[in-house]
Design a protein around this motif. Sequence first.
Motif, PDB file in Angstrom:
ATOM      1  N   GLY A 272     -21.148  -9.999  55.030  1.00  0.00           N
ATOM      2  CA  GLY A 272     -21.517 -11.408  53.964  1.00  0.00           C
ATOM      3  C   GLY A 272     -23.127 -11.138  53.615  1.00  0.00           C
ATOM      4  O   GLY A 272     -24.083 -11.331  54.774  1.00  0.00           O
ATOM      5  N   PRO A 273     -23.725 -11.700  53.186  1.00  0.00           N
ATOM      6  CA  PRO A 273     -25.464 -11.960  52.507  1.00  0.00           C
ATOM      7  C   PRO A 273     -26.154 -12.600  53.544  1.00  0.00           C
ATOM      8  O   PRO A 273     -24.625 -14.140  53.303  1.00  0.00           O
ATOM      9  CB  PRO A 273     -25.631 -11.821  50.867  1.00  0.00           C
ATOM     10  CG  PRO A 273     -23.752 -12.422  50.777  1.00  0.00           C
ATOM     11  CD  PRO A 273     -23.150 -11.676  51.168  1.00  0.00           C
ATOM     12  N   MET A 274     -26.663 -13.235  53.495  1.00  0.00           N
ATOM     13  CA  MET A 274     -27.728 -14.240  54.422  1.00  0.00           C
ATOM     14  C   MET A 274     -28.847 -14.862  53.149  1.00  0.00           C
ATOM     15  O   MET A 274     -29.647 -13.351  53.236  1.00  0.00           O
ATOM     16  CB  MET A 274     -27.948 -13.982  55.825  1.00  0.00           C
ATOM     17  CG  MET A 274     -26.881 -13.728  56.613  1.00  0.00           C
ATOM     18  SD  MET A 274     -26.656 -13.505  58.408  1.00  0.00           S
ATOM     19  CE  MET A 274     -26.846 -16.145  58.150  1.00  0.00           C
ATOM     20  N   THR A 275     -28.757 -15.467  52.804  1.00  0.00           N
ATOM     21  CA  THR A 275     -30.358 -15.852  51.971  1.00  0.00           C
ATOM     22  C   THR A 275     -30.496 -17.361  52.206  1.00  0.00           C
ATOM     23  O   THR A 275     -29.898 -17.640  52.444  1.00  0.00           O
ATOM     24  CB  THR A 275     -29.566 -15.376  50.414  1.00  0.00           C
ATOM     25  OG1 THR A 275     -28.740 -16.422  50.113  1.00  0.00           O
ATOM     26  CG2 THR A 275     -29.353 -13.952  49.898  1.00  0.00           C
ATOM     27  N   ARG A 276     -31.752 -17.279  51.125  1.00  0.00           N
ATOM     28  CA  ARG A 276     -32.671 -18.561  51.456  1.00  0.00           C
ATOM     29  C   ARG A 276     -32.311 -19.008  49.897  1.00  0.00           C
ATOM     30  O   ARG A 276     -32.386 -20.060  49.401  1.00  0.00           O
ATOM     31  CB  ARG A 276     -33.918 -18.969  51.960  1.00  0.00           C
ATOM     32  CG  ARG A 276     -35.030 -18.435  52.818  1.00  0.00           C
ATOM     33  CD  ARG A 276     -36.359 -18.014  52.869  1.00  0.00           C
ATOM     34  NE  ARG A 276     -36.764 -17.433  52.628  1.00  0.00           N
ATOM     35  CZ  ARG A 276     -37.849 -17.151  51.619  1.00  0.00           C
ATOM     36  NH1 ARG A 276     -37.441 -18.610  50.759  1.00  0.00           N
ATOM     37  NH2 ARG A 276     -38.130 -16.015  51.013  1.00  0.00           N
ATOM     38  N   SER A 277     -31.724 -18.450  48.730  1.00  0.00           N
ATOM     39  CA  SER A 277     -31.113 -18.776  47.533  1.00  0.00           C
ATOM     40  C   SER A 277     -29.408 -18.328  47.191  1.00  0.00           C
ATOM     41  O   SER A 277     -29.373 -17.550  47.572  1.00  0.00           O
ATOM     42  CB  SER A 277     -32.516 -18.092  46.289  1.00  0.00           C
ATOM     43  OG  SER A 277     -31.622 -17.877  45.348  1.00  0.00           O
ATOM     44  N   LEU A 278     -29.297 -19.364  46.695  1.00  0.00           N
ATOM     45  CA  LEU A 278     -27.755 -19.030  46.357  1.00  0.00           C
ATOM     46  C   LEU A 278     -27.472 -17.985  45.477  1.00  0.00           C
ATOM     47  O   LEU A 278     -26.423 -17.651  45.111  1.00  0.00           O
ATOM     48  CB  LEU A 278     -27.674 -20.527  45.499  1.00  0.00           C
ATOM     49  CG  LEU A 278     -26.176 -20.254  45.145  1.00  0.00           C
ATOM     50  CD1 LEU A 278     -24.675 -19.616  46.152  1.00  0.00           C
ATOM     51  CD2 LEU A 278     -25.956 -21.643  44.451  1.00  0.00           C
ATOM     52  N   PHE A 279     -28.702 -18.106  44.136  1.00  0.00           N
ATOM     53  CA  PHE A 279     -28.630 -16.778  43.067  1.00  0.00           C
ATOM     54  C   PHE A 279     -29.419 -15.443  43.409  1.00  0.00           C
ATOM     55  O   PHE A 279     -28.789 -14.664  43.192  1.00  0.00           O
ATOM     56  CB  PHE A 279     -29.960 -17.491  42.444  1.00  0.00           C
ATOM     57  CG  PHE A 279     -29.492 -18.812  41.360  1.00  0.00           C
ATOM     58  CD1 PHE A 279     -28.444 -18.968  40.341  1.00  0.00           C
ATOM     59  CD2 PHE A 279     -30.210 -19.560  41.644  1.00  0.00           C
ATOM     60  CE1 PHE A 279     -28.244 -19.506  40.026  1.00  0.00           C
ATOM     61  CE2 PHE A 279     -29.500 -20.968  40.995  1.00  0.00           C
ATOM     62  CZ  PHE A 279     -29.024 -21.026  39.924  1.00  0.00           C
ATOM     63  N   ASP A 280     -29.797 -15.498  45.330  1.00  0.00           N
ATOM     64  CA  ASP A 280     -29.913 -14.252  45.644  1.00  0.00           C
ATOM     65  C   ASP A 280     -28.029 -13.811  46.041  1.00  0.00           C
ATOM     66  O   ASP A 280     -28.414 -12.130  45.812  1.00  0.00           O
ATOM     67  CB  ASP A 280     -31.091 -14.182  47.124  1.00  0.00           C
ATOM     68  CG  ASP A 280     -31.975 -14.209  46.457  1.00  0.00           C
ATOM     69  OD1 ASP A 280     -32.671 -14.050  45.118  1.00  0.00           O
ATOM     70  OD2 ASP A 280     -33.486 -14.571  47.046  1.00  0.00           O
ATOM     71  N   LEU A 281     -27.839 -14.575  47.128  1.00  0.00           N
ATOM     72  CA  LEU A 281     -26.280 -14.419  47.397  1.00  0.00           C
ATOM     73  C   LEU A 281     -25.514 -14.198  46.333  1.00  0.00           C
ATOM     74  O   LEU A 281     -24.975 -12.852  46.481  1.00  0.00           O
ATOM     75  CB  LEU A 281     -26.184 -15.845  47.785  1.00  0.00           C
ATOM     76  CG  LEU A 281     -24.206 -15.446  48.187  1.00  0.00           C
ATOM     77  CD1 LEU A 281     -25.005 -16.671  49.849  1.00  0.00           C
ATOM     78  CD2 LEU A 281     -23.188 -15.751  47.843  1.00  0.00           C
ATOM     79  N   GLU A 282     -25.758 -14.425  45.244  1.00  0.00           N
ATOM     80  CA  GLU A 282     -24.885 -14.011  44.155  1.00  0.00           C
ATOM     81  C   GLU A 282     -25.021 -12.506  43.233  1.00  0.00           C
ATOM     82  O   GLU A 282     -24.105 -11.933  43.438  1.00  0.00           O
ATOM     83  CB  GLU A 282     -24.767 -15.238  42.926  1.00  0.00           C
ATOM     84  CG  GLU A 282     -24.302 -14.988  41.967  1.00  0.00           C
ATOM     85  CD  GLU A 282     -23.703 -16.079  40.784  1.00  0.00           C
ATOM     86  OE1 GLU A 282     -22.780 -16.483  40.090  1.00  0.00           O
ATOM     87  OE2 GLU A 282     -25.433 -16.394  40.690  1.00  0.00           O
ATOM     88  N   TYR A 283     -26.408 -12.665  43.408  1.00  0.00           N
ATOM     89  CA  TYR A 283     -26.497 -11.323  42.729  1.00  0.00           C
ATOM     90  C   TYR A 283     -26.067 -10.747  43.183  1.00  0.00           C
ATOM     91  O   TYR A 283     -25.960  -9.068  42.811  1.00  0.00           O
ATOM     92  CB  TYR A 283     -28.449 -11.365  42.868  1.00  0.00           C
ATOM     93  CG  TYR A 283     -28.527 -10.030  42.494  1.00  0.00           C
ATOM     94  CD1 TYR A 283     -28.903  -9.495  41.222  1.00  0.00           C
ATOM     95  CD2 TYR A 283     -29.032  -9.038  43.411  1.00  0.00           C
ATOM     96  CE1 TYR A 283     -29.399  -8.348  40.377  1.00  0.00           C
ATOM     97  CE2 TYR A 283     -29.615  -7.882  43.167  1.00  0.00           C
ATOM     98  CZ  TYR A 283     -29.612  -6.928  41.368  1.00  0.00           C
ATOM     99  OH  TYR A 283     -30.697  -5.941  40.942  1.00  0.00           O
ATOM    100  N   TYR A 284     -26.512 -10.662  45.138  1.00  0.00           N
ATOM    101  CA  TYR A 284     -26.079  -9.455  46.019  1.00  0.00           C
ATOM    102  C   TYR A 284     -24.283  -9.027  46.171  1.00  0.00           C
ATOM    103  O   TYR A 284     -24.276  -8.113  45.585  1.00  0.00           O
ATOM    104  CB  TYR A 284     -26.503 -10.437  47.556  1.00  0.00           C
ATOM    105  CG  TYR A 284     -26.074  -8.781  48.478  1.00  0.00           C
ATOM    106  CD1 TYR A 284     -26.548  -7.743  49.257  1.00  0.00           C
ATOM    107  CD2 TYR A 284     -24.419  -8.819  48.984  1.00  0.00           C
ATOM    108  CE1 TYR A 284     -25.748  -7.388  50.073  1.00  0.00           C
ATOM    109  CE2 TYR A 284     -24.254  -8.745  50.244  1.00  0.00           C
ATOM    110  CZ  TYR A 284     -24.386  -7.251  50.194  1.00  0.00           C
ATOM    111  OH  TYR A 284     -24.000  -6.509  51.671  1.00  0.00           O
ATOM    112  N   CYS A 285     -23.406 -10.223  45.853  1.00  0.00           N
ATOM    113  CA  CYS A 285     -22.317  -9.706  45.841  1.00  0.00           C
ATOM    114  C   CYS A 285     -21.556  -9.183  44.050  1.00  0.00           C
ATOM    115  O   CYS A 285     -21.176  -8.268  44.686  1.00  0.00           O
ATOM    116  CB  CYS A 285     -21.520 -11.380  46.064  1.00  0.00           C
ATOM    117  SG  CYS A 285     -21.355 -12.463  47.360  1.00  0.00           S
TER     118      CYS A 285
END
Length: 533
Positions: A272-285
């Motif tokens: 799964g993704p690791m990010t500094r932003s929740l929106f980056d995480l959602e975009y990746y998924c």
Amino acid sequence: MGGTWEALAAKKRQDLLNSIPEDWRIPSHLLPPASQNDITGFPETSGWFTREELDITNSTALELLPRLASGSLKSETVTRAFCKRAAAAHQLVNCLSETCFDRAIETAKALDQRLANGLGPVGSFHGLPISLKDNFHLRGLDSTVGFTSFVGDPAQDDAELANLLIKAGAVVYVKTNVPTAMMIAESVNNTFGRTVNPRNRQLTSGGSSGGESALITFKGSPLGVGTDIGGSLRIPAACTGIFTLRPSFGRFPTLGCRSGLPGQEAVQSVNGPMTRSLFDLEYYCKAIVNFEPWHGDPRCLPIPWRRVTLPSKLKIAVLWHDGMVLPTPPVTRALRQTAEKLRAAGHELLDWSSEDHDLGTQLLGRMFVADGGKSVFRELGKTGEPLRPEMADYGEARELGGFEYWQLHLERIQFQKRYLDRWKKAGIDAILAPVTPFSSVENGKFKHVGYTGVYNVLDYAAMAFPTGITVDQAVDVLQDDAPQPLSDLDQVIRSEYNAEAVHGMPINLQLVAQRLEEEKCIEMCKVIIKALN
């Protein structure tokens, strides 16, 4: 492959250092002193980075992607900036295991040329550097997963996820450090040594995706991918204060990754993704699922990304402790304050019993050593590498026979059914819980994966997210009237707790949804972040 394990490890570390160009080696007069714990501000204060490099590397993925896709920002420029910052991160916190800087820059140049030729962006990640945990195979690079036996054993092909990311325009440039076999909750091994926390180098960055968490926290990567089999995404995210999602098995492709325990499938490893932003995480998924990875990985489930509408009032169960180890004071405070803010925002909260958590943790441990430690000792034996002390359980384990192993699977299913029934009876949307007993903890002192590992056995979707609350050594002290320790382990953790050591560290919590509810988990996390802010 000849030589002792010490010689192999020393050569591998030197080769890694040699892969960093001279221009990206921190001048000796600029190196922060070993006594400087927090080095996250080094890029800004050192004067070694240009203004453009800082602007790029301080940006989120979603801030960079539109500019990369339009050509207003060159992928080569972005890639060089993140390569330099990743190189700096490694020199300060020892977070990398492999680099492919030249390949990355050539890839970035080709992507820029494509735009110049009027062909448009390649895909959802056009031109964006993305870092990967060490166990993702990348053609021509080792995936040692901490073992010296895998030094000099480069992958012949890319892992399915890496292949998918590259096809979508991502620029892969580094792989990150892990513990031996990825089976320690801190990122330490005999090959590369220990990765430390860039917020405080006396503290752990967690494991097993601790190289990723350290790199992303230092902003040497805008977005990284780790894996999780017992908490290996959530623990390092919590130790450094970033976002991650542990998905249920089958949502994201896992084919072509090296396992520390190959063939162990009683509890599945996921990425799964690791990010500094929740929106980056959602975009990746969304992007990964929209690539329909089930066409490349036969174990991926053909489930498209789904739109979720949450009820106006969530029903959230709070797990105050897991019945084995009490959270340290700052984690309890963050959990209490988050619950209070959710209640004030109109959501329904109830207490969640820790019943069965001890059993779930025991099941996880029994699954990991069901082969009697043979997988681990096979690799150690090839070079004479010693077993690390953190993995003593593997040296004491007894191999299960086929029948016993089948019975273990039956126990797992019974546990899953009992937990599901309890969830449905309570009618809850989610569980809010600690990620670990700690905010972070001094290097070498991490203990207990019960808060995360239970949800691996259950295969539930789970997020670790920063609360915005930090440790205050004046407030987060052990009180004289604190509850009695729940176990001998709890007593040890309590005796080692040092509020001064973790002062100022971010505090993460865990949000757990049902199996295959990744979309709902992300949406509920947005609600919690809004309530906290």
